[in-house]
Design a protein around this motif. Sequence first.
Motif, PDB file in Angstrom:
ATOM      1  N   PHE A  86       0.823  -1.206   0.000  1.00 36.14           N
ATOM      2  CA  PHE A  86       0.000   0.000   0.000  1.00 36.14           C
ATOM      3  C   PHE A  86       0.858   1.258   0.000  1.00 36.14           C
ATOM      4  N   GLN A  87       1.933   1.234   0.757  1.00 38.80           N
ATOM      5  CA  GLN A  87       2.826   2.397   0.811  1.00 38.80           C
ATOM      6  C   GLN A  87       3.435   2.676  -0.559  1.00 38.80           C
ATOM      7  N   THR A  88       3.830   1.609  -1.263  1.00 39.59           N
ATOM      8  CA  THR A  88       4.419   1.766  -2.593  1.00 39.59           C
ATOM      9  C   THR A  88       3.400   2.308  -3.588  1.00 39.59           C
ATOM     10  N   VAL A  89       2.188   1.711  -3.573  1.00 39.21           N
ATOM     11  CA  VAL A  89       1.127   2.164  -4.485  1.00 39.21           C
ATOM     12  C   VAL A  89       0.758   3.613  -4.188  1.00 39.21           C
ATOM     13  N   ALA A  90       0.665   3.952  -2.904  1.00 39.97           N
ATOM     14  CA  ALA A  90       0.322   5.319  -2.512  1.00 39.97           C
ATOM     15  C   ALA A  90       1.387   6.301  -2.979  1.00 39.97           C
ATOM     16  N   ARG A  91       2.652   5.918  -2.848  1.00 46.31           N
ATOM     17  CA  ARG A  91       3.747   6.803  -3.267  1.00 46.31           C
ATOM     18  C   ARG A  91       3.677   7.065  -4.765  1.00 46.31           C
ATOM     19  N   HIS A  92       3.434   6.011  -5.554  1.00 46.56           N
ATOM     20  CA  HIS A  92       3.294   6.180  -7.004  1.00 46.56           C
ATOM     21  C   HIS A  92       2.087   7.060  -7.334  1.00 46.56           C
ATOM     22  N   PHE A  93       1.017   6.877  -6.587  1.00 46.22           N
ATOM     23  CA  PHE A  93      -0.209   7.641  -6.811  1.00 46.22           C
ATOM     24  C   PHE A  93      -0.001   9.119  -6.478  1.00 46.22           C
ATOM     25  N   TYR A  94       0.615   9.387  -5.338  1.00 46.55           N
ATOM     26  CA  TYR A  94       0.804  10.768  -4.907  1.00 46.55           C
ATOM     27  C   TYR A  94       1.734  11.532  -5.857  1.00 46.55           C
ATOM     28  N   HIS A  95       2.599  10.811  -6.564  1.00 48.17           N
ATOM     29  CA  HIS A  95       3.527  11.447  -7.500  1.00 48.17           C
ATOM     30  C   HIS A  95       3.121  11.173  -8.946  1.00 48.17           C
ATOM     31  N   LEU A  96       1.833  11.176  -9.185  1.00 51.04           N
ATOM     32  CA  LEU A  96       1.271  10.864 -10.495  1.00 51.04           C
ATOM     33  C   LEU A  96       1.874  11.729 -11.600  1.00 51.04           C
ATOM     34  N   SER A  97       2.084  13.009 -11.301  1.00 53.85           N
ATOM     35  CA  SER A  97       2.532  13.943 -12.336  1.00 53.85           C
ATOM     36  C   SER A  97       3.966  13.698 -12.777  1.00 53.85           C
ATOM     37  N   ASP A  98       4.684  12.810 -12.110  1.00 54.46           N
ATOM     38  CA  ASP A  98       6.062  12.494 -12.512  1.00 54.46           C
ATOM     39  C   ASP A  98       6.101  11.589 -13.742  1.00 54.46           C
ATOM     40  N   TYR A  99       4.927  11.050 -14.126  1.00 55.18           N
ATOM     41  CA  TYR A  99       4.896  10.041 -15.182  1.00 55.18           C
ATOM     42  C   TYR A  99       4.173  10.566 -16.426  1.00 55.18           C
ATOM     43  N   ASP A 100       4.348   9.853 -17.560  1.00 56.46           N
ATOM     44  CA  ASP A 100       3.608  10.202 -18.766  1.00 56.46           C
ATOM     45  C   ASP A 100       2.144   9.805 -18.581  1.00 56.46           C
ATOM     46  N   LEU A 101       1.291  10.231 -19.507  1.00 58.06           N
ATOM     47  CA  LEU A 101      -0.157  10.067 -19.331  1.00 58.06           C
ATOM     48  C   LEU A 101      -0.562   8.598 -19.236  1.00 58.06           C
ATOM     49  N   ILE A 102       0.057   7.736 -20.033  1.00 57.43           N
ATOM     50  CA  ILE A 102      -0.280   6.309 -19.987  1.00 57.43           C
ATOM     51  C   ILE A 102       0.063   5.730 -18.618  1.00 57.43           C
ATOM     52  N   SER A 103       1.245   6.085 -18.101  1.00 57.60           N
ATOM     53  CA  SER A 103       1.658   5.600 -16.778  1.00 57.60           C
ATOM     54  C   SER A 103       0.792   6.199 -15.683  1.00 57.60           C
ATOM     55  N   GLN A 104       0.353   7.437 -15.866  1.00 64.66           N
ATOM     56  CA  GLN A 104      -0.558   8.053 -14.897  1.00 64.66           C
ATOM     57  C   GLN A 104      -1.854   7.253 -14.793  1.00 64.66           C
ATOM     58  N   GLU A 105      -2.395   6.880 -15.936  1.00 64.46           N
ATOM     59  CA  GLU A 105      -3.650   6.110 -15.943  1.00 64.46           C
ATOM     60  C   GLU A 105      -3.459   4.764 -15.247  1.00 64.46           C
ATOM     61  N   GLN A 106      -2.308   4.126 -15.493  1.00 59.51           N
ATOM     62  CA  GLN A 106      -2.024   2.831 -14.871  1.00 59.51           C
ATOM     63  C   GLN A 106      -1.946   2.964 -13.354  1.00 59.51           C
ATOM     64  N   ARG A 107      -1.221   3.973 -12.882  1.00 64.62           N
ATOM     65  CA  ARG A 107      -1.060   4.164 -11.441  1.00 64.62           C
ATOM     66  C   ARG A 107      -2.360   4.629 -10.791  1.00 64.62           C
ATOM     67  N   TYR A 108      -3.163   5.341 -11.540  1.00 59.94           N
ATOM     68  CA  TYR A 108      -4.484   5.736 -11.045  1.00 59.94           C
ATOM     69  C   TYR A 108      -5.325   4.486 -10.798  1.00 59.94           C
ATOM     70  N   GLN A 109      -5.337   3.574 -11.768  1.00 59.00           N
ATOM     71  CA  GLN A 109      -6.111   2.341 -11.614  1.00 59.00           C
ATOM     72  C   GLN A 109      -5.600   1.515 -10.438  1.00 59.00           C
ATOM     73  N   GLU A 110      -4.293   1.471 -10.263  1.00 55.02           N
ATOM     74  CA  GLU A 110      -3.724   0.721  -9.135  1.00 55.02           C
ATOM     75  C   GLU A 110      -4.169   1.327  -7.809  1.00 55.02           C
ATOM     76  N   ALA A 111      -4.370   2.632  -7.787  1.00 58.63           N
ATOM     77  CA  ALA A 111      -4.752   3.322  -6.552  1.00 58.63           C
ATOM     78  C   ALA A 111      -6.150   2.939  -6.080  1.00 58.63           C
ATOM     79  N   TYR A 112      -6.979   2.374  -6.952  1.00 59.60           N
ATOM     80  CA  TYR A 112      -8.303   1.915  -6.530  1.00 59.60           C
ATOM     81  C   TYR A 112      -8.205   0.783  -5.505  1.00 59.60           C
ATOM     82  N   GLN A 113      -7.035   0.169  -5.416  1.00 57.56           N
ATOM     83  CA  GLN A 113      -6.846  -0.917  -4.451  1.00 57.56           C
ATOM     84  C   GLN A 113      -6.325  -0.415  -3.112  1.00 57.56           C
TER      85      GLN A 113
END
Length: 306
Positions: free
Chosen positions: A130-157
Amino acid sequence: MTENLPDQLKSLWDQGLAANRQEDWSKAALIWSELYESLNTFEVNYRLVMALFMNEQYRLAFDIATEYLDDYLTDSDLQKLFISLAVKNQEFVYAQQLALLVTDENQRQKLVSDIRLAEDEAQQTMGTTFQTVARHFYHLSDYDLISQEQRYQEAYQLPVKLFQAGARYLLLDPFCSPVMRASLLVDLKKLGFEETVSYYWIDDEKYEIDLGQVDLPLDSQPYQAVKAELHDQMANQDPIAFQTLLEQVRLEVSMLFPKITGSITDSKAWAQADIQRYQQLQSRLESASQAQIHQKVNQLLDQLSS
């Protein structure tokens, strides 16, 4: 259900029912899966999902159930089954959004309470994940749009509180995609979040909104008004164009949320502008301020599809 089935499919149906009675869920899942390939109906979907659920194949059951999501949301028992599958797959955000659609208050509270318990249990074994997923989610803007969408979907968990905290942070991240910020606001509203939040809107200006005081995009009066205009002008004349334009308006109001009412001040002109854009014609019916917002929304949606 089985009266008009070919003999081969009727035989599979009877075998599936027999496997159910014997509680041989592994065999039942194989039979219903084979039948589902030829008979893709909700009735078979439900029996396949139940067999997979009982056989503890929760991810596959959830994925197959989503093919008939609307049907699962029409009945309280079916709603509970679908929400249970979401929880089993640790789709906590999605589970709570669905639980809040349940009309019976006692049942709704029980479902939300069950989600909290499941989150607490998951924290015991998946805290680091959860900590890893949250960290990726909180830093969404560090990634390209495709990666943002992927990390957004992961954040639903994520547990709902972690998701909400991340969403509030991202709403004030000027580098986060406007598309993502719009989705975050809608998700917070669907989660029953009724506090005041600060956010950057599509004009890159900072605003505040009490989410408890606004309707979801598709429940908003402007959306309903534009939908009615499109229906009057296109539904009979060109049904395919009507459905295409209706989907366009759904995307537009989602992008405008929560400032839909202040953006669509002339629903007739908005609908006509979308029709003429679809027909590749120039539209001059909108006021300058509405046309400017409309153009900005379409630019963002074009970037999303490119």
